[in-house]
Scaffold this motif. Structure first.
Motif, mmCIF file in Angstrom:
data_model
loop_
_atom_site.group_PDB
_atom_site.id
_atom_site.type_symbol
_atom_site.label_atom_id
_atom_site.label_comp_id
_atom_site.label_asym_id
_atom_site.label_seq_id
_atom_site.Cartn_x
_atom_site.Cartn_y
_atom_site.Cartn_z
ATOM 1 N N PRO A 157 -9.534 2.054 -14.451
ATOM 2 C CA PRO A 157 -9.394 0.644 -14.326
ATOM 3 C C PRO A 157 -8.420 0.102 -15.548
ATOM 4 C CG PRO A 157 -11.756 1.082 -14.302
ATOM 5 C CD PRO A 157 -10.963 2.311 -14.799
ATOM 6 N N GLY A 158 -7.375 -0.879 -14.999
ATOM 7 C CA GLY A 158 -6.558 -1.271 -16.236
ATOM 8 C C GLY A 158 -6.877 -2.807 -16.210
ATOM 9 N N LEU A 159 -5.923 -3.656 -16.697
ATOM 10 C CA LEU A 159 -5.904 -4.954 -16.743
ATOM 11 C C LEU A 159 -5.478 -5.581 -15.560
ATOM 12 C CD1 LEU A 159 -4.828 -5.573 -20.405
ATOM 13 C CD2 LEU A 159 -7.226 -5.288 -19.572
ATOM 14 N N GLY A 160 -6.268 -5.832 -14.434
ATOM 15 C CA GLY A 160 -6.040 -6.565 -13.209
ATOM 16 C C GLY A 160 -5.387 -5.452 -12.299
ATOM 17 N N CYS A 161 -5.392 -4.087 -12.554
ATOM 18 C CA CYS A 161 -4.895 -2.970 -11.761
ATOM 19 C C CYS A 161 -5.673 -1.800 -11.894
ATOM 20 C CB CYS A 161 -3.510 -2.727 -12.186
ATOM 21 S SG CYS A 161 -3.116 -2.232 -14.140
ATOM 22 N N THR A 162 -5.333 -0.648 -11.282
ATOM 23 C CA THR A 162 -5.555 0.613 -11.504
ATOM 24 C C THR A 162 -4.575 1.497 -12.028
ATOM 25 O OG1 THR A 162 -7.164 0.436 -9.612
ATOM 26 C CG2 THR A 162 -6.436 2.630 -10.334
ATOM 27 N N VAL A 163 -4.814 2.109 -13.312
ATOM 28 C CA VAL A 163 -3.811 3.025 -13.787
ATOM 29 C C VAL A 163 -4.075 4.351 -13.432
ATOM 30 C CG1 VAL A 163 -2.682 3.752 -15.982
ATOM 31 C CG2 VAL A 163 -3.568 1.340 -15.691
ATOM 32 N N VAL A 164 -3.006 5.106 -12.655
ATOM 33 C CA VAL A 164 -3.066 6.552 -12.710
ATOM 34 C C VAL A 164 -2.350 7.436 -13.510
ATOM 35 C CG1 VAL A 164 -2.605 8.132 -10.660
ATOM 36 C CG2 VAL A 164 -3.448 6.012 -9.977
ATOM 37 N N GLU A 165 -2.937 7.926 -14.382
ATOM 38 C CA GLU A 165 -2.238 8.928 -15.228
ATOM 39 C C GLU A 165 -1.807 10.231 -14.558
ATOM 40 O OE1 GLU A 165 -5.186 8.887 -18.355
ATOM 41 O OE2 GLU A 165 -4.531 6.871 -19.031
ATOM 42 N N GLN B 2 -0.809 16.154 -3.597
ATOM 43 C CA GLN B 2 -2.018 15.807 -4.484
ATOM 44 C C GLN B 2 -1.905 14.418 -5.019
ATOM 45 O OE1 GLN B 2 -2.483 18.582 -7.658
ATOM 46 N NE2 GLN B 2 -4.249 17.303 -8.554
ATOM 47 N N LEU B 3 -0.844 14.034 -5.331
ATOM 48 C CA LEU B 3 -0.162 12.425 -5.954
ATOM 49 C C LEU B 3 -0.407 11.684 -4.632
ATOM 50 C CD1 LEU B 3 0.789 10.480 -7.992
ATOM 51 C CD2 LEU B 3 3.066 11.159 -7.239
ATOM 52 N N ARG B 4 0.195 12.020 -3.516
ATOM 53 C CA ARG B 4 -0.046 11.159 -2.389
ATOM 54 C C ARG B 4 -1.463 10.990 -2.136
ATOM 55 N NH1 ARG B 4 2.120 14.064 1.515
ATOM 56 N NH2 ARG B 4 -0.282 15.044 2.153
ATOM 57 N N ASP B 5 -2.246 11.973 -2.110
ATOM 58 C CA ASP B 5 -3.645 11.915 -1.571
ATOM 59 C C ASP B 5 -4.565 11.109 -2.366
ATOM 60 O OD1 ASP B 5 -3.071 13.218 0.546
ATOM 61 O OD2 ASP B 5 -4.089 15.589 -0.385
ATOM 62 N N SER B 6 -4.189 11.099 -3.866
ATOM 63 C CA SER B 6 -4.765 10.263 -4.762
ATOM 64 C C SER B 6 -4.588 8.837 -4.609
ATOM 65 C CB SER B 6 -4.600 10.855 -6.270
ATOM 66 O OG SER B 6 -5.279 9.989 -7.236
ATOM 67 N N ILE C 270 -5.871 3.109 -2.312
ATOM 68 C CA ILE C 270 -5.595 2.185 -1.249
ATOM 69 C C ILE C 270 -6.706 2.125 -0.332
ATOM 70 C CG2 ILE C 270 -4.135 1.534 0.634
ATOM 71 C CD1 ILE C 270 -1.861 3.028 -0.825
ATOM 72 N N ASP C 271 -7.246 3.180 0.143
ATOM 73 C CA ASP C 271 -8.437 3.265 1.111
ATOM 74 C C ASP C 271 -9.692 2.471 0.442
ATOM 75 O OD1 ASP C 271 -6.844 4.366 2.922
ATOM 76 O OD2 ASP C 271 -7.518 6.261 2.648
ATOM 77 N N ALA C 272 -9.854 2.599 -0.654
ATOM 78 C CA ALA C 272 -10.913 2.099 -1.507
ATOM 79 C C ALA C 272 -10.772 0.619 -1.808
ATOM 80 C CB ALA C 272 -11.118 2.831 -2.879
ATOM 81 N N GLY C 273 -9.450 0.069 -1.628
ATOM 82 C CA GLY C 273 -9.217 -1.510 -1.706
ATOM 83 C C GLY C 273 -8.232 -1.884 -3.046
ATOM 84 N N ASP C 274 -7.882 -0.748 -3.565
ATOM 85 C CA ASP C 274 -6.993 -1.087 -4.709
ATOM 86 C C ASP C 274 -5.771 -1.517 -4.197
ATOM 87 O OD1 ASP C 274 -8.282 0.283 -7.494
ATOM 88 O OD2 ASP C 274 -8.773 1.420 -6.097
ATOM 89 N N ARG C 275 -5.099 -2.650 -4.862
ATOM 90 C CA ARG C 275 -4.011 -3.172 -4.395
ATOM 91 C C ARG C 275 -2.976 -3.143 -5.421
ATOM 92 N NH1 ARG C 275 -5.766 -1.606 -0.621
ATOM 93 N NH2 ARG C 275 -6.611 -2.828 1.176
ATOM 94 N N GLN C 276 -3.070 -2.979 -6.655
ATOM 95 C CA GLN C 276 -2.290 -3.069 -7.783
ATOM 96 C C GLN C 276 -2.222 -1.724 -8.517
ATOM 97 O OE1 GLN C 276 -0.704 -6.896 -9.642
ATOM 98 N NE2 GLN C 276 -2.875 -7.745 -8.954
ATOM 99 N N VAL C 277 -1.201 -0.984 -8.579
ATOM 100 C CA VAL C 277 -1.493 0.426 -8.986
ATOM 101 C C VAL C 277 -0.207 0.550 -9.924
ATOM 102 C CG1 VAL C 277 -1.341 2.973 -8.609
ATOM 103 C CG2 VAL C 277 -2.621 1.220 -7.075
ATOM 104 N N ALA D 189 3.279 1.601 1.391
ATOM 105 C CA ALA D 189 1.843 1.718 1.916
ATOM 106 C C ALA D 189 1.202 0.502 1.213
ATOM 107 C CB ALA D 189 1.113 2.923 1.784
ATOM 108 N N LEU D 190 1.425 0.439 -0.095
ATOM 109 C CA LEU D 190 0.490 -0.687 -0.995
ATOM 110 C C LEU D 190 1.480 -2.029 -0.611
ATOM 111 C CD1 LEU D 190 0.145 0.777 -4.272
ATOM 112 C CD2 LEU D 190 -1.646 -0.391 -3.020
ATOM 113 N N ARG D 191 2.852 -1.988 -0.504
ATOM 114 C CA ARG D 191 3.543 -3.280 -0.056
ATOM 115 C C ARG D 191 2.933 -3.675 1.480
ATOM 116 N NH1 ARG D 191 9.298 -2.758 1.077
ATOM 117 N NH2 ARG D 191 8.429 -1.871 3.094
ATOM 118 N N ASP D 192 2.686 -2.613 2.247
ATOM 119 C CA ASP D 192 2.257 -3.109 3.738
ATOM 120 C C ASP D 192 0.857 -3.676 3.600
ATOM 121 O OD1 ASP D 192 4.530 -2.264 4.525
ATOM 122 O OD2 ASP D 192 3.822 -0.670 5.434
#
Length: 117
Positions: free
Chosen positions: A9-17, A29-33, A38-45, A69-72
């Motif tokens: 969790p980040g500040l108002g987003c999810t951070v993927v390292e 692997q990156l695409r699946d992650s 997105i499927d879990a409801g995250d909208r800002q990555v 996908a996120l923009r959509d």
């Protein structure tokens, strides 16, 4: 080199390292992650590419597909801590004109809208 991914969790987003090379073998692997987020409801990555020294065209395509996908779904994907070689690829392909790129994760987090309950 193996690809290491972690989401937090980040500040108002999810951070993927991301750490390792992003290429034909690791971009799925990156695409699946990202799709799982997105499927879990995250909208800002924010994708933290600080540990990525190499990225090929398949990984570039993955980032563009996930950006769309996120923009959509009304979301946003941005990149942070991009290393010079990767930044050059993003610039040559003009992806940096579409996807926001920040010098560091805190800079990217500062642009995220706070989550609403």
């Amino acid at each position: 080199m193996d690809l290491l991914l972690s989401a937090r969790p980040g500040l108002g987003c999810t951070v993927v390292e991301v750490s390792g090379d992003l290429d034909m073998a690791t971009s799925p692997q990156l695409r699946d992650s990202l799709q799982q987020l997105i499927d879990a409801g995250d909208r800002q990555v924010v994708v933290d590419l600080g540990g990525v020294g190499f990225m090929d065209s398949s990984a570039l395509g993955t980032l563009v597909v996930m950006f769309k996908a996120l923009r959509d779904v009304g979301g946003r994907l941005c990149l942070a801590s991009v290393q010079p070689g990767v930044r050059r690829v993003l610039s040559i392909t003009s992806v940096d004109r579409v996807v926001d790129i920040y010098d560091d994760v805190p800079g990217a987090e500062a642009t995220c809208r706070p989550r609403t309950a």
